[in-house]
Each structure stands twice: as structure tokens, then as C-alpha cells.
Design a protein around this motif. Structure first.
Motif, PDB file in Angstrom:
ATOM      1  N   GLY A 127      -5.678  13.630  -6.886  1.00 27.39           N
ATOM      2  CA  GLY A 127      -5.727  13.028  -5.559  1.00 27.39           C
ATOM      3  C   GLY A 127      -4.845  11.802  -5.486  1.00 27.39           C
ATOM      4  O   GLY A 127      -3.946  11.605  -6.312  1.00 27.39           O
ATOM      5  N   ALA A 128      -5.108  10.970  -4.491  1.00 26.32           N
ATOM      6  CA  ALA A 128      -4.292   9.784  -4.275  1.00 26.32           C
ATOM      7  C   ALA A 128      -5.137   8.691  -3.650  1.00 26.32           C
ATOM      8  O   ALA A 128      -6.124   8.957  -2.955  1.00 26.32           O
ATOM      9  N   LEU A 129      -4.764   7.444  -3.913  1.00 31.51           N
ATOM     10  CA  LEU A 129      -5.387   6.280  -3.305  1.00 31.51           C
ATOM     11  C   LEU A 129      -4.283   5.434  -2.684  1.00 31.51           C
ATOM     12  O   LEU A 129      -3.249   5.199  -3.305  1.00 31.51           O
ATOM     13  N   ASP A 130      -4.493   4.956  -1.459  1.00 28.34           N
ATOM     14  CA  ASP A 130      -3.521   4.116  -0.773  1.00 28.34           C
ATOM     15  C   ASP A 130      -4.025   2.684  -0.702  1.00 28.34           C
ATOM     16  O   ASP A 130      -5.223   2.438  -0.522  1.00 28.34           O
ATOM     17  N   GLY A 131      -3.127   1.713  -0.823  1.00 26.63           N
ATOM     18  CA  GLY A 131      -3.525   0.329  -0.668  1.00 26.63           C
ATOM     19  C   GLY A 131      -2.486  -0.642  -1.202  1.00 26.63           C
ATOM     20  O   GLY A 131      -1.346  -0.267  -1.510  1.00 26.63           O
ATOM     21  N   GLU A 132      -2.908  -1.902  -1.339  1.00 23.74           N
ATOM     22  CA  GLU A 132      -2.042  -2.976  -1.833  1.00 23.74           C
ATOM     23  C   GLU A 132      -2.429  -3.304  -3.266  1.00 23.74           C
ATOM     24  O   GLU A 132      -3.606  -3.531  -3.560  1.00 23.74           O
ATOM     25  N   VAL A 133      -1.463  -3.336  -4.155  1.00 28.49           N
ATOM     26  CA  VAL A 133      -1.722  -3.684  -5.555  1.00 28.49           C
ATOM     27  C   VAL A 133      -2.004  -5.184  -5.646  1.00 28.49           C
ATOM     28  O   VAL A 133      -1.173  -6.005  -5.246  1.00 28.49           O
ATOM     29  N   ILE A 134      -3.189  -5.556  -6.145  1.00 25.00           N
ATOM     30  CA  ILE A 134      -3.541  -6.971  -6.232  1.00 25.00           C
ATOM     31  C   ILE A 134      -3.685  -7.440  -7.685  1.00 25.00           C
ATOM     32  O   ILE A 134      -3.817  -8.635  -7.933  1.00 25.00           O
ATOM     33  N   ARG A 135      -3.658  -6.516  -8.635  1.00 30.28           N
ATOM     34  CA  ARG A 135      -3.708  -6.933 -10.044  1.00 30.28           C
ATOM     35  C   ARG A 135      -3.171  -5.810 -10.925  1.00 30.28           C
ATOM     36  O   ARG A 135      -3.474  -4.643 -10.705  1.00 30.28           O
ATOM     37  N   VAL A 136      -2.372  -6.186 -11.924  1.00 25.36           N
ATOM     38  CA  VAL A 136      -1.903  -5.267 -12.959  1.00 25.36           C
ATOM     39  C   VAL A 136      -2.010  -6.029 -14.273  1.00 25.36           C
ATOM     40  O   VAL A 136      -1.419  -7.099 -14.421  1.00 25.36           O
ATOM     41  N   GLY A 137      -2.773  -5.497 -15.226  1.00 24.47           N
ATOM     42  CA  GLY A 137      -2.919  -6.236 -16.479  1.00 24.47           C
ATOM     43  C   GLY A 137      -3.540  -5.400 -17.572  1.00 24.47           C
ATOM     44  O   GLY A 137      -4.078  -4.318 -17.331  1.00 24.47           O
ATOM     45  N   GLY A 138      -3.457  -5.915 -18.780  1.00 26.66           N
ATOM     46  CA  GLY A 138      -4.009  -5.225 -19.941  1.00 26.66           C
ATOM     47  C   GLY A 138      -3.291  -5.657 -21.199  1.00 26.66           C
ATOM     48  O   GLY A 138      -2.127  -6.077 -21.143  1.00 26.66           O
ATOM     49  N   GLN A 139      -3.987  -5.554 -22.326  1.00 30.01           N
ATOM     50  CA  GLN A 139      -3.404  -6.002 -23.590  1.00 30.01           C
ATOM     51  C   GLN A 139      -3.205  -4.865 -24.581  1.00 30.01           C
ATOM     52  O   GLN A 139      -2.883  -5.094 -25.740  1.00 30.01           O
ATOM     53  N   ASP A 140      -3.417  -3.620 -24.132  1.00 39.68           N
ATOM     54  CA  ASP A 140      -3.220  -2.489 -25.028  1.00 39.68           C
ATOM     55  C   ASP A 140      -2.486  -1.395 -24.268  1.00 39.68           C
ATOM     56  O   ASP A 140      -1.783  -1.667 -23.298  1.00 39.68           O
ATOM     57  N   ASP A 141      -2.658  -0.156 -24.698  1.00 39.85           N
ATOM     58  CA  ASP A 141      -1.940   0.949 -24.058  1.00 39.85           C
ATOM     59  C   ASP A 141      -2.572   1.386 -22.747  1.00 39.85           C
ATOM     60  O   ASP A 141      -2.038   2.267 -22.070  1.00 39.85           O
ATOM     61  N   THR A 142      -3.712   0.816 -22.388  1.00 41.51           N
ATOM     62  CA  THR A 142      -4.342   1.122 -21.117  1.00 41.51           C
ATOM     63  C   THR A 142      -4.189  -0.068 -20.179  1.00 41.51           C
ATOM     64  O   THR A 142      -4.695  -1.151 -20.450  1.00 41.51           O
ATOM     65  N   ILE A 143      -3.467   0.119 -19.094  1.00 41.80           N
ATOM     66  CA  ILE A 143      -3.216  -0.934 -18.120  1.00 41.80           C
ATOM     67  C   ILE A 143      -4.181  -0.757 -16.948  1.00 41.80           C
ATOM     68  O   ILE A 143      -4.305   0.343 -16.394  1.00 41.80           O
ATOM     69  N   HIS A 144      -4.854  -1.827 -16.568  1.00 43.04           N
ATOM     70  CA  HIS A 144      -5.826  -1.785 -15.482  1.00 43.04           C
ATOM     71  C   HIS A 144      -5.173  -2.266 -14.186  1.00 43.04           C
ATOM     72  O   HIS A 144      -4.480  -3.286 -14.175  1.00 43.04           O
ATOM     73  N   VAL A 145      -5.425  -1.538 -13.111  1.00 43.22           N
ATOM     74  CA  VAL A 145      -4.819  -1.829 -11.814  1.00 43.22           C
ATOM     75  C   VAL A 145      -5.926  -1.993 -10.782  1.00 43.22           C
ATOM     76  O   VAL A 145      -6.856  -1.183 -10.729  1.00 43.22           O
ATOM     77  N   HIS A 146      -5.835  -3.055  -9.974  1.00 41.78           N
ATOM     78  CA  HIS A 146      -6.752  -3.243  -8.860  1.00 41.78           C
ATOM     79  C   HIS A 146      -5.992  -2.989  -7.566  1.00 41.78           C
ATOM     80  O   HIS A 146      -4.875  -3.502  -7.377  1.00 41.78           O
ATOM     81  N   LEU A 147      -6.607  -2.225  -6.678  1.00 43.63           N
ATOM     82  CA  LEU A 147      -5.976  -1.812  -5.426  1.00 43.63           C
ATOM     83  C   LEU A 147      -6.882  -2.185  -4.266  1.00 43.63           C
ATOM     84  O   LEU A 147      -8.084  -1.906  -4.296  1.00 43.63           O
ATOM     85  N   ARG A 148      -6.318  -2.815  -3.238  1.00 41.76           N
ATOM     86  CA  ARG A 148      -7.104  -3.201  -2.063  1.00 41.76           C
ATOM     87  C   ARG A 148      -6.720  -2.333  -0.868  1.00 41.76           C
ATOM     88  O   ARG A 148      -5.569  -2.239  -0.492  1.00 41.76           O
ATOM     89  N   ASP A 149      -7.733  -1.702  -0.268  1.00 38.70           N
ATOM     90  CA  ASP A 149      -7.554  -0.897   0.938  1.00 38.70           C
ATOM     91  C   ASP A 149      -8.512  -1.450   1.983  1.00 38.70           C
ATOM     92  O   ASP A 149      -9.664  -1.047   2.072  1.00 38.70           O
ATOM     93  N   GLY A 150      -8.053  -2.419   2.772  1.00 42.82           N
ATOM     94  CA  GLY A 150      -8.930  -3.081   3.735  1.00 42.82           C
ATOM     95  C   GLY A 150      -9.995  -3.880   3.010  1.00 42.82           C
ATOM     96  O   GLY A 150      -9.714  -4.706   2.155  1.00 42.82           O
ATOM     97  N   GLU A 151     -11.275  -3.623   3.339  1.00 43.50           N
ATOM     98  CA  GLU A 151     -12.390  -4.319   2.698  1.00 43.50           C
ATOM     99  C   GLU A 151     -12.712  -3.734   1.320  1.00 43.50           C
ATOM    100  O   GLU A 151     -13.416  -4.357   0.534  1.00 43.50           O
ATOM    101  N   ARG A 152     -12.199  -2.560   1.039  1.00 40.46           N
ATOM    102  CA  ARG A 152     -12.540  -1.878  -0.201  1.00 40.46           C
ATOM    103  C   ARG A 152     -11.556  -2.252  -1.305  1.00 40.46           C
ATOM    104  O   ARG A 152     -10.338  -2.285  -1.074  1.00 40.46           O
ATOM    105  N   ILE A 153     -12.059  -2.555  -2.490  1.00 39.42           N
ATOM    106  CA  ILE A 153     -11.223  -2.876  -3.628  1.00 39.42           C
ATOM    107  C   ILE A 153     -11.540  -1.903  -4.762  1.00 39.42           C
ATOM    108  O   ILE A 153     -12.696  -1.797  -5.188  1.00 39.42           O
TER     109      ILE A 153
END
Length: 248
Positions: A127-153
């Protein structure tokens, strides 16, 4: 100023609650309310433990919207997790709880009295998620991403370092569409909860107003949009009726 009170009932008193445990409750309480810069701890009240939070006027409406969304079951991921964590803590402390606004109970926390939540799944679907990227980070091979779509994060998105580096160039930038696979669970009341979304790739979405979208659709020969009386309402209904990426 607006005041919310989170009450820990039938367990601790202000004199007996360990400071470390009090701090854990305050942290999750702050995550539940959001608007961190404008939410302030205002002390402990009641013979139980009532944690008072004062909300500055400019953020009162946003906090109320967030709390009501959590109560309905469709709040931001971070607030929903905070509510669950608070209830887990209450259960572990043999307590129940409630969130109160102006003397009225807004959210009940069953704590020790709860029945374990039943769910179906998890289900994995592309599937797919639409929104604004508000965080990209991580210290290993797995990078964590936070996405904001209106009130939903969405805070449960993960990807590879290579995709993460490319996403980092669009931090707080244009709307993106994350492409990948989501792991969902479904509860008996029909609500879906995203447990993890693994991003394989992404694309940038053009910021176009709904009237312009309608104009472009009507300009395409052979389609039926010219016959739709209220095309903007139709587009909004279609977007609101199904969350992109969720299993069918």
C-alpha cells in the motif's frame, strides 16, 4: 487557560507514589496531550493522584481535537500509544484512571478492570501512505520515519539507509507518497491499527488544489467527471471513506 487532570484512582496517594513512577506517568500524559511547548504540569491534586496539566489558550483547540480523536479511536499514532501505555501502567499498578476536563470525564482508563483487547491479524498488504516527512533517523540498518497527514502522525514507518537518505532531503517539505508494505491488525469494532509500514520507495506528490484537480479531470476526454454535480465533495468522500494502504 484550559486544565486537564489525569487521575490515578484506587492505588497511590500523592504521598505514596514513587517519584520515578510519577515521572513515567507525566511523560506519557504529555505525549497524550501533545503541543509540548504549550502544555505545562501544574501539580498533583486529590486523595488519589490527579496530575493537572495547564494548556495555553493558543493550543487549547488543538489539544481538544487530539484528545477527542484518541477517544474515537482514530487519533495520531503517538497519542494512541501513550493512551495504551497509560492504561498498561494503571493495570500494572492495580489502578483505574480517567482524564477529566472541567469536572467532566473525557476518557475512562479501565486499567486493572480491562479485558484484554482482541484483534485479528496481523495482515500484511502492499500500500501507500501520504503526508509530510517530519523525522528521519536511526543508528543502525533500520531507519525510522515519522509522517504527518493532517492530525494523524505515523511513527511506525521503517526503511533502509539508502531510502532514508533520499527521504531526508524532503524533511518538512512537499507531500510524499510512501510505497511499501503495511502490517495491520483489525479490532472487533472495525477499527484498523497500523503496527508497522516498511517503506520500499517513495514519490513526491504535486501540491495541487482540489478545484485544479477537478479542472484537470474534466479536461480529460471520455471521462464522466463533467456529469458529476459536486465533484469536490465526491473527491473528499472518496478520500475519507478509505485509508490508503489499509487492508480491504
Amino acid at each position: 487557560m484550559t486544565r486537564y487532570t489525569f487521575r490515578i484512582i484506587e492505588s497511590f496517594t500523592p504521598e505514596t507514589i514513587p517519584m520515578v513512577r510519577l515521572g513515567e506517568y507525566v511523560v506519557e500524559y504529555a505525549k497524550l496531550l501533545g503541543e509540548i511547548k504549550d502544555v505545562h504540569f501544574d501539580g498533583i491534586v486529590d486523595q488519589s493522584v490527579g496530575l493537572v496539566a495547564v494548556i495555553e489558550d493558543q493550543s487549547a483547540t488543538r489539544v481538544a481535537t487530539r484528545v477527542n480523536a484518541v477517544k474515537r479511536g482514530d487519533g495520531p499514532d503517538d497519542a494512541t500509544r501513550a493512551m495504551k501505555r497509560l492504561d498498561d501502567m494503571l493495570a500494572a499498578d492495580n489502578a483505574v484512571g480517567e482524564l477529566v476536563l472541567d469536572g467532566a470525564k473525557i476518557i475512562a482508563f479501565p486499567g486493572r478492570n480491562r479485558q484484554e483487547r482482541q484483534f485479528f491479524g496481523p495482515f500484511t498488504q502492499a500500500g501507500a501512505l501520504d503526508g509530510e516527512v517530519i523525522r528521519v533517523g536511526g543508528q543502525d540498518d533500520t531507519i525510522h520515519v515519522h509522517l504527518r497527514d493532517g492530525e494523524r502522525i505515523y511513527t511506525s514507518c521503517v526503511t533502509t539507509p539508502e531510502v532514508g537518505r533520499r527521504l531526508g532531503h524532503h524533511l518538512l517539505g512537499p507531500t510524499v507518497r510512501l510505497l511499501g508494505e503495511g502490517r495491520w491488525v483489525r479490532f472487533p469494532n472495525g477499527l484498523w491499527e497500523l503496527r508497522q509500514f516498511r517503506i520500499r520507495d517513495f514519490e513526491l506528490l504535486e501540491d495541487v488544489s482540489l478545484p485544479e484537480v477537478v479542472s484537470r479531470l474534466r479536461a480529460v476526454k471520455g471521462n464522466e467527471w463533467n456529469a458529476v454535480a459536486a465533484p469536490i465533495d465526491t473527491l473528499l468522500d472518496e478520500r475519507g471513506g478509505e485509508e490508503r494502504g489499509k487492508p480491504h
